[in-house]
Design a protein around this motif. Structure first.
Motif, PDB file in Angstrom:
ATOM      1  N   VAL A 140       0.861  -1.201   0.000  1.00  0.00           N
ATOM      2  CA  VAL A 140       0.000   0.000   0.000  1.00  0.00           C
ATOM      3  C   VAL A 140       0.889   1.239   0.000  1.00  0.00           C
ATOM      4  O   VAL A 140       0.688   2.175  -0.792  1.00  0.00           O
ATOM      5  CB  VAL A 140      -0.945   0.021   1.230  1.00  0.00           C
ATOM      6  N   LYS A 141       1.900   1.230   0.863  1.00  0.00           N
ATOM      7  CA  LYS A 141       2.789   2.412   0.947  1.00  0.00           C
ATOM      8  C   LYS A 141       3.492   2.643  -0.385  1.00  0.00           C
ATOM      9  O   LYS A 141       3.700   3.781  -0.807  1.00  0.00           O
ATOM     10  CB  LYS A 141       3.813   2.224   2.056  1.00  0.00           C
ATOM     11  N   ARG A 142       3.856   1.539  -1.057  1.00  0.00           N
ATOM     12  CA  ARG A 142       4.539   1.680  -2.350  1.00  0.00           C
ATOM     13  C   ARG A 142       3.595   2.319  -3.384  1.00  0.00           C
ATOM     14  O   ARG A 142       3.975   3.234  -4.113  1.00  0.00           O
ATOM     15  CB  ARG A 142       4.992   0.304  -2.847  1.00  0.00           C
ATOM     16  N   ALA A 143       2.359   1.828  -3.438  1.00  0.00           N
ATOM     17  CA  ALA A 143       1.399   2.338  -4.436  1.00  0.00           C
ATOM     18  C   ALA A 143       1.051   3.804  -4.162  1.00  0.00           C
ATOM     19  O   ALA A 143       1.035   4.635  -5.074  1.00  0.00           O
ATOM     20  CB  ALA A 143       0.133   1.482  -4.425  1.00  0.00           C
ATOM     21  N   VAL A 144       0.787   4.116  -2.885  1.00  0.00           N
ATOM     22  CA  VAL A 144       0.388   5.489  -2.546  1.00  0.00           C
ATOM     23  C   VAL A 144       1.584   6.430  -2.716  1.00  0.00           C
ATOM     24  O   VAL A 144       1.453   7.554  -3.214  1.00  0.00           O
ATOM     25  CB  VAL A 144      -0.204   5.542  -1.111  1.00  0.00           C
ATOM     26  N   GLY A 145       2.773   5.955  -2.350  1.00  0.00           N
ATOM     27  CA  GLY A 145       3.982   6.764  -2.523  1.00  0.00           C
ATOM     28  C   GLY A 145       4.261   7.040  -3.998  1.00  0.00           C
ATOM     29  O   GLY A 145       4.665   8.148  -4.371  1.00  0.00           O
ATOM     30  N   HIS A 146       4.015   6.058  -4.822  1.00  0.00           N
ATOM     31  CA  HIS A 146       4.213   6.186  -6.280  1.00  0.00           C
ATOM     32  C   HIS A 146       3.289   7.284  -6.833  1.00  0.00           C
ATOM     33  O   HIS A 146       3.710   8.172  -7.585  1.00  0.00           O
ATOM     34  CB  HIS A 146       3.881   4.817  -6.883  1.00  0.00           C
ATOM     35  N   LEU A 147       2.040   7.256  -6.409  1.00  0.00           N
ATOM     36  CA  LEU A 147       1.078   8.265  -6.853  1.00  0.00           C
ATOM     37  C   LEU A 147       1.467   9.643  -6.325  1.00  0.00           C
ATOM     38  O   LEU A 147       1.394  10.651  -7.034  1.00  0.00           O
ATOM     39  CB  LEU A 147      -0.291   7.863  -6.302  1.00  0.00           C
ATOM     40  N   ASN A 148       1.904   9.657  -5.053  1.00  0.00           N
ATOM     41  CA  ASN A 148       2.312  10.933  -4.453  1.00  0.00           C
ATOM     42  C   ASN A 148       3.500  11.537  -5.216  1.00  0.00           C
ATOM     43  O   ASN A 148       3.527  12.742  -5.475  1.00  0.00           O
ATOM     44  CB  ASN A 148       2.675  10.703  -2.983  1.00  0.00           C
ATOM     45  N   ASN A 149       4.456  10.699  -5.600  1.00  0.00           N
ATOM     46  CA  ASN A 149       5.621  11.212  -6.347  1.00  0.00           C
ATOM     47  C   ASN A 149       5.189  11.855  -7.640  1.00  0.00           C
ATOM     48  O   ASN A 149       5.704  12.901  -8.027  1.00  0.00           O
ATOM     49  CB  ASN A 149       6.598  10.071  -6.674  1.00  0.00           C
ATOM     50  N   CYS A 150       4.234  11.229  -8.318  1.00  0.00           N
ATOM     51  CA  CYS A 150       3.738  11.798  -9.573  1.00  0.00           C
ATOM     52  C   CYS A 150       3.129  13.176  -9.310  1.00  0.00           C
ATOM     53  O   CYS A 150       3.377  14.132 -10.044  1.00  0.00           O
ATOM     54  CB  CYS A 150       2.701  10.850 -10.181  1.00  0.00           C
ATOM     55  N   LEU A 151       2.362  13.287  -8.210  1.00  0.00           N
ATOM     56  CA  LEU A 151       1.624  14.528  -7.952  1.00  0.00           C
ATOM     57  C   LEU A 151       2.481  15.597  -7.269  1.00  0.00           C
ATOM     58  O   LEU A 151       2.043  16.736  -7.108  1.00  0.00           O
ATOM     59  CB  LEU A 151       0.377  14.212  -7.123  1.00  0.00           C
ATOM     60  N   GLN A 152       3.702  15.237  -6.881  1.00  0.00           N
ATOM     61  CA  GLN A 152       4.628  16.254  -6.351  1.00  0.00           C
ATOM     62  C   GLN A 152       5.147  17.106  -7.495  1.00  0.00           C
ATOM     63  O   GLN A 152       5.488  18.264  -7.312  1.00  0.00           O
ATOM     64  CB  GLN A 152       5.833  15.589  -5.672  1.00  0.00           C
ATOM     65  N   SER A 153       5.220  16.495  -8.696  1.00  0.00           N
ATOM     66  CA  SER A 153       5.800  17.254  -9.810  1.00  0.00           C
ATOM     67  C   SER A 153       4.780  17.614 -10.891  1.00  0.00           C
ATOM     68  O   SER A 153       5.116  18.282 -11.861  1.00  0.00           O
ATOM     69  CB  SER A 153       6.967  16.478 -10.421  1.00  0.00           C
TER      70      SER A 153
END
Ligand SMILES: N[C@@H](CCC(=O)N[C@@H](CS)C(=O)NCC(=O)O)C(=O)O
Length: 232
Positions: A140-153
């Motif tokens: 879960v942390k990997r999937a949510v972190g992946h999405l968060n990284n996209c939305l940081q930039s």
């Protein structure tokens, strides 16, 4: 003019379709169903073999025998291509086309199954120290972190433009957290994006029609909304 009815099980992912239709300015009606106590009531189960929401009923071509389509991702593509002139999608010639297709499918194809695996691990009694539980949590942390990284930039999942990928994903971090609590404090890219997306007039109008009792501020807060309690 299209004659569309959205069958929506309240407090659920059916909200994606009114959100999309409001964005596209396509008229529709919404038929609401209440959870019984958590799943679909018999009236919704009878409508389609899967008995789940959303369902789109399209009486445009044949009012006597309307088409009935399930699966929110399929409904989104159907509406965009049939009635939306491709708006809110990106064409294959667009430089962000691959990102658009990827994120359009990510919520139903990866994020939700990943989150539900953890939900069931807990429901079936796995201790938090159990390696199998920890594996679900790590994913879960990997999937949510992946999405968060996209939305940081990026402002939106497919880049600078708001698309159907954002429509598909929003409920995973708003209404879905009524069932699957998730603190988003460590994911500022997601919380900033949630503010942008849910401030859209189309989202506000859709939620008024689908779930007028929901507290939108709570839905987008980092701590998340209160747990869903079925009406007795
Ligand atoms: N993959 C489907 C999932 C549909 C689904 O499971 N919807 C839930 C609402 S969030 C539902 O209707 N649950 C009631 C039930 O299964 O009885 C979609 O994207 O439309």
């Amino acid at each position: 003019m299209a004659k569309l009815t959205v069958h929506h099980l309240q407090v659920g992912q059916g909200e994606r379709i009114p959100f999309l239709l409001e964005e596209l300015g396509i008229p529709y009606e919404v038929k609401l169903y209440q959870r019984s106590p958590f799943l679909a009531p018999p009236e919704l189960k009878e409508k389609h073999p899967m008995g789940a929401s959303p369902l789109l009923e399209d009486a445009t071509s044949d009012p006597e025998n309307p088409l009935l389509l399930a699966e929110s991702g399929a409904i989104v593509e159907y509406v965009i291509n049939k009635y939306g002139n491709g708006r809110l999608s990106l064409p294959p010639t667009h430089s962000s086309y691959a990102d658009y297709v990827y994120w359009l499918h990510f919520s139903n194809g990866n994020l939700q199954p990943t989150i539900f695996r953890k939900f069931y691990a807990r429901m079936f009694g796995l201790d938090e120290q159990d390696q199998r539980y920890q594996d679900t949590d790590e994913r879960v942390k990997r999937a949510v972190g992946h999405l968060n990284n996209c939305l940081q930039s990026n402002d939106y999942l497919a880049g600078d433009e708001f698309t159907a990928a954002d429509v598909m994903t929003t409920w995973c971090f708003t209404t879905m957290r009524r069932f699957m609590p998730m603190d988003l404090t460590e994911y500022p890219g997601i919380t900033a994006w949630l503010k942008r997306v849910t401030a859209r007039p189309a989202y506000q109008r859709a939620m008024k029609k689908c779930d007028p009792d929901e507290d939108l501020e709570a839905l987008i807060s980092a701590a998340g909304p209160p747990r869903f309690v079925p009406k007795s």
